[in-house]
Design a protein around this motif. Structure first.
Motif, PDB file in Angstrom:
ATOM      1  N   PRO A 143       0.828  -1.207   0.000  1.00 39.49           N
ATOM      2  CA  PRO A 143       0.000   0.000   0.000  1.00 39.49           C
ATOM      3  C   PRO A 143       0.859   1.252   0.000  1.00 39.49           C
ATOM      4  O   PRO A 143       1.907   1.302   0.626  1.00 39.49           O
ATOM      5  N   ASP A 144       0.392   2.271  -0.715  1.00 42.99           N
ATOM      6  CA  ASP A 144       1.073   3.563  -0.752  1.00 42.99           C
ATOM      7  C   ASP A 144       2.541   3.444  -1.135  1.00 42.99           C
ATOM      8  O   ASP A 144       3.402   4.064  -0.520  1.00 42.99           O
ATOM      9  N   ALA A 145       2.845   2.650  -2.145  1.00 41.11           N
ATOM     10  CA  ALA A 145       4.220   2.505  -2.608  1.00 41.11           C
ATOM     11  C   ALA A 145       4.345   3.041  -4.028  1.00 41.11           C
ATOM     12  O   ALA A 145       3.432   2.902  -4.841  1.00 41.11           O
ATOM     13  N   ALA A 146       5.474   3.660  -4.300  1.00 44.03           N
ATOM     14  CA  ALA A 146       5.748   4.217  -5.621  1.00 44.03           C
ATOM     15  C   ALA A 146       7.227   4.014  -5.921  1.00 44.03           C
ATOM     16  O   ALA A 146       8.001   3.646  -5.035  1.00 44.03           O
TER      17      ALA A 146
ATOM     18  N   PHE B 280       3.613  12.306  -4.251  1.00 42.72           N
ATOM     19  CA  PHE B 280       3.483  11.067  -3.481  1.00 42.72           C
ATOM     20  C   PHE B 280       3.032  11.364  -2.048  1.00 42.72           C
ATOM     21  O   PHE B 280       2.095  10.743  -1.542  1.00 42.72           O
TER      22      PHE B 280
ATOM     23  N   ARG C 176      -0.569  12.521  -2.057  1.00 37.74           N
ATOM     24  CA  ARG C 176      -1.510  11.446  -2.388  1.00 37.74           C
ATOM     25  C   ARG C 176      -1.669  10.461  -1.239  1.00 37.74           C
ATOM     26  O   ARG C 176      -2.745   9.916  -1.004  1.00 37.74           O
ATOM     27  N   THR C 177      -0.601  10.216  -0.510  1.00 41.51           N
ATOM     28  CA  THR C 177      -0.652   9.204   0.547  1.00 41.51           C
ATOM     29  C   THR C 177      -0.993   9.794   1.915  1.00 41.51           C
ATOM     30  O   THR C 177      -1.036   9.070   2.895  1.00 41.51           O
ATOM     31  N   GLY C 178      -1.189  11.117   1.964  1.00 39.59           N
ATOM     32  CA  GLY C 178      -1.607  11.738   3.220  1.00 39.59           C
ATOM     33  C   GLY C 178      -0.492  11.923   4.213  1.00 39.59           C
ATOM     34  O   GLY C 178      -0.743  12.120   5.387  1.00 39.59           O
ATOM     35  N   GLY C 179       0.765  11.900   3.770  1.00 33.93           N
ATOM     36  CA  GLY C 179       1.895  12.093   4.669  1.00 33.93           C
ATOM     37  C   GLY C 179       2.038  13.546   5.072  1.00 33.93           C
ATOM     38  O   GLY C 179       1.500  14.440   4.447  1.00 33.93           O
TER      39      GLY C 179
ATOM     40  N   ASP D 275       2.248   4.441  -8.652  1.00 32.80           N
ATOM     41  CA  ASP D 275       1.521   3.430  -7.882  1.00 32.80           C
ATOM     42  C   ASP D 275       2.036   2.061  -8.317  1.00 32.80           C
ATOM     43  O   ASP D 275       1.839   1.654  -9.459  1.00 32.80           O
TER      44      ASP D 275
END
Length: 75
Positions: free
Chosen positions: A11-14, A67, A70-73, A39
């Motif tokens: 999950p949440d990897a790019a 990134f 998109r992933t909410g970091g 993604d």
């Protein structure tokens, strides 16, 4: 650290791959091929070629900001 099987989606990897080289006819410059896969669960990727360190920095920064957004970091 957890190992993931190749077939298991992360999950949440790019991924961002940068290949840099010098052209024999251009002493001062570089070329860099930047391949982006936003993604890892999808097959879509983009590739661009840039010709300066500053352009590489811009591409990496834009990719990383997208990134994180998109992933909410948190930045």
């Amino acid at each position: 650290m957890t190992d993931h099987a190749q077939s298991e989606p992360v999950p949440d990897a790019a991924a961002l791959v940068i290949r840099v080289w010098r052209e024999p006819t251009d002493e001062a410059g570089i070329k860099a091929r930047i391949t982006q896969r936003p993604d890892l669960g999808a097959d879509a990727e983009t590739t661009s070629v840039v010709t300066s360190p500053e352009a590489v920095y811009r591409e990496v920064r834009a990719w990383l900001e997208e990134f994180v957004g998109r992933t909410g970091g948190q930045s």
